[in-house]
Motif scaffolding. Sequence first.
Motif, PDB file in Angstrom:
ATOM      1  N   ASP A   1       0.834  -1.203   0.000  1.00  0.00           N
ATOM      2  CA  ASP A   1       0.000   0.000   0.000  1.00  0.00           C
ATOM      3  C   ASP A   1       0.872   1.258   0.000  1.00  0.00           C
ATOM      4  O   ASP A   1       0.660   2.172  -0.796  1.00  0.00           O
ATOM      5  CB  ASP A   1      -0.927  -0.022   1.219  1.00  0.00           C
ATOM      6  CG  ASP A   1      -1.981   1.068   1.167  1.00  0.00           C
ATOM      7  OD1 ASP A   1      -2.347   1.491   0.041  1.00  0.00           O
ATOM      8  OD2 ASP A   1      -2.457   1.493   2.237  1.00  0.00           O
TER       9      ASP A   1
ATOM     10  N   ASP B   1       0.485   6.605   4.223  1.00  0.00           N
ATOM     11  CA  ASP B   1       0.185   5.336   4.890  1.00  0.00           C
ATOM     12  C   ASP B   1       0.966   5.118   6.184  1.00  0.00           C
ATOM     13  O   ASP B   1       1.202   3.979   6.562  1.00  0.00           O
ATOM     14  CB  ASP B   1       0.478   4.179   3.894  1.00  0.00           C
ATOM     15  CG  ASP B   1      -0.132   2.852   4.323  1.00  0.00           C
ATOM     16  OD1 ASP B   1      -1.308   2.854   4.721  1.00  0.00           O
ATOM     17  OD2 ASP B   1       0.575   1.826   4.265  1.00  0.00           O
TER      18      ASP B   1
ATOM     19  N   HIS C   1      -4.853   6.165   5.992  1.00  0.00           N
ATOM     20  CA  HIS C   1      -6.130   5.582   6.427  1.00  0.00           C
ATOM     21  C   HIS C   1      -6.025   4.922   7.805  1.00  0.00           C
ATOM     22  O   HIS C   1      -6.908   4.148   8.178  1.00  0.00           O
ATOM     23  CB  HIS C   1      -6.641   4.578   5.382  1.00  0.00           C
ATOM     24  CG  HIS C   1      -5.794   3.332   5.276  1.00  0.00           C
ATOM     25  ND1 HIS C   1      -6.317   2.071   5.329  1.00  0.00           N
ATOM     26  CD2 HIS C   1      -4.458   3.178   5.129  1.00  0.00           C
ATOM     27  CE1 HIS C   1      -5.339   1.185   5.201  1.00  0.00           C
ATOM     28  NE2 HIS C   1      -4.203   1.826   5.080  1.00  0.00           N
ATOM     29  N   HIS C   2      -4.949   5.198   8.533  1.00  0.00           N
ATOM     30  CA  HIS C   2      -4.831   4.634   9.881  1.00  0.00           C
ATOM     31  C   HIS C   2      -5.716   5.396  10.864  1.00  0.00           C
ATOM     32  O   HIS C   2      -5.679   6.618  10.898  1.00  0.00           O
ATOM     33  CB  HIS C   2      -3.373   4.685  10.353  1.00  0.00           C
ATOM     34  CG  HIS C   2      -2.497   3.689   9.652  1.00  0.00           C
ATOM     35  ND1 HIS C   2      -1.981   3.928   8.400  1.00  0.00           N
ATOM     36  CD2 HIS C   2      -2.085   2.462  10.014  1.00  0.00           C
ATOM     37  CE1 HIS C   2      -1.274   2.865   8.030  1.00  0.00           C
ATOM     38  NE2 HIS C   2      -1.320   1.965   8.988  1.00  0.00           N
TER      39      HIS C   2
ATOM     40  N   THR D   1      -4.594   3.187   1.621  1.00  0.00           N
ATOM     41  CA  THR D   1      -4.245   4.531   1.171  1.00  0.00           C
ATOM     42  C   THR D   1      -4.416   4.627  -0.350  1.00  0.00           C
ATOM     43  O   THR D   1      -4.780   5.678  -0.880  1.00  0.00           O
ATOM     44  CB  THR D   1      -2.794   4.859   1.592  1.00  0.00           C
ATOM     45  OG1 THR D   1      -2.730   4.806   3.024  1.00  0.00           O
ATOM     46  CG2 THR D   1      -2.367   6.239   1.138  1.00  0.00           C
TER      47      THR D   1
ATOM     48  N   ASP E   1      -3.264  -4.641   1.258  1.00  0.00           N
ATOM     49  CA  ASP E   1      -3.886  -4.185   2.506  1.00  0.00           C
ATOM     50  C   ASP E   1      -5.188  -4.918   2.840  1.00  0.00           C
ATOM     51  O   ASP E   1      -5.632  -4.883   3.977  1.00  0.00           O
ATOM     52  CB  ASP E   1      -4.138  -2.668   2.475  1.00  0.00           C
ATOM     53  CG  ASP E   1      -3.073  -1.902   3.245  1.00  0.00           C
ATOM     54  OD1 ASP E   1      -1.934  -2.408   3.300  1.00  0.00           O
ATOM     55  OD2 ASP E   1      -3.370  -0.833   3.794  1.00  0.00           O
TER      56      ASP E   1
ATOM     57  N   HIS F   1      -4.482  -0.667  12.504  1.00  0.00           N
ATOM     58  CA  HIS F   1      -5.903  -0.838  12.207  1.00  0.00           C
ATOM     59  C   HIS F   1      -6.536  -1.704  13.298  1.00  0.00           C
ATOM     60  O   HIS F   1      -5.835  -2.370  14.048  1.00  0.00           O
ATOM     61  CB  HIS F   1      -6.053  -1.496  10.842  1.00  0.00           C
ATOM     62  CG  HIS F   1      -5.346  -0.724   9.767  1.00  0.00           C
ATOM     63  ND1 HIS F   1      -5.804   0.482   9.312  1.00  0.00           N
ATOM     64  CD2 HIS F   1      -4.188  -0.967   9.114  1.00  0.00           C
ATOM     65  CE1 HIS F   1      -4.970   0.943   8.395  1.00  0.00           C
ATOM     66  NE2 HIS F   1      -3.979   0.091   8.253  1.00  0.00           N
TER      67      HIS F   1
END
Length: 334
Positions: A30, A92, A118-119, A138, A169, A301
């Motif tokens: 990613d 990311d 996107h964390h 991401t 991912d 995540h």
Amino acid sequence: MEKRDWSEILEQIDRHEKILVTTHIHPDGDGLGSEKAIYILLKRLGKEVKIMNPDPLPYEYNFLNNDNIFNHYSESGHPGIIDEYDLTIVLDIGSIIRLGEVGQQMRETSRPIVCIDHHPIRHDSFDYEMVDPHVSSTAILLYDIFQNHFPDFFNLEIAEALYTGILTDTGSFRFKNTDTETMEIATELVRMGIVPGEIYNRIYENRLPEQTKLLGMVLQNINYELDGKIAWFKIDKELLDKAGAKAENIEGFTDFVRGIRGVEVAVKFLENSDQHTRINFRSKGKIVINKLAKQFNGGGHPYAAGAEIFKDMDRAIETLLPELKKCVQEQLDN
Ligand SMILES: [Mn+2]
């Protein structure tokens, strides 16, 4: 798809000529795929761009590197280079700690930073951010930029890079984060001409013999807690040497152990030095583990996270296990 406001970030890109791009230590598909996509975009916009990563490119991602765009940063090898760029884009990363030496240099040079990520657990805030914890990768956010702002630049090479991010991912579309948006975008990338089987083979059907030997050794020594709800294993320098493998050859091991019947959480302990242990968590989807990871200098995540403990591996295991058991038990009781 929800409309995202890229105006601030696009304005920053517009305003700066020399742009540095980076992603986290132990880079994954990613981070690397997103880097490649934005690299191509910035080049097309006439920018001077460099990708400088805190770790080397894992061999399975060599196929993204046909133009030798990925650089492994070191202070001695690239003295002062981070200072030469006037905008940095970080992709990311979750936390600036995960940028290693690159992050340290970035702090010293204090250039504006754009973060695309996107964390969900945030440790740091950046000057300009596009963070959406609801997307599976991401790469999905990068797809959004191309789709809505640069459709003319969106070519097969970019599609392959973004598909790599989405594929890795989501654990090849198996993990819980695989949603309709992910599948729709993947479909669109296939429509653009990417060949899923080919990209899968390059990344996953490419395991080194020594890596396979190490996996075999790991699988013989799995420890179980809470009636098999937790499975953990450790990899120290001695084991790596015995297998002839390197610390970067352990991708996917924790996922494999999570696949055991009855296991809810799999945990890997990796000896980095006699005062530093890296920990990797994978949950099947009942137990959220990123909050626990955050307690131990990490994050990630809900069902895939990492942490680190600044102790030798045995002490680190002693420190973490009681907390882990408590965390799993509490969530199972609820
Ligand atoms: Mn990611």
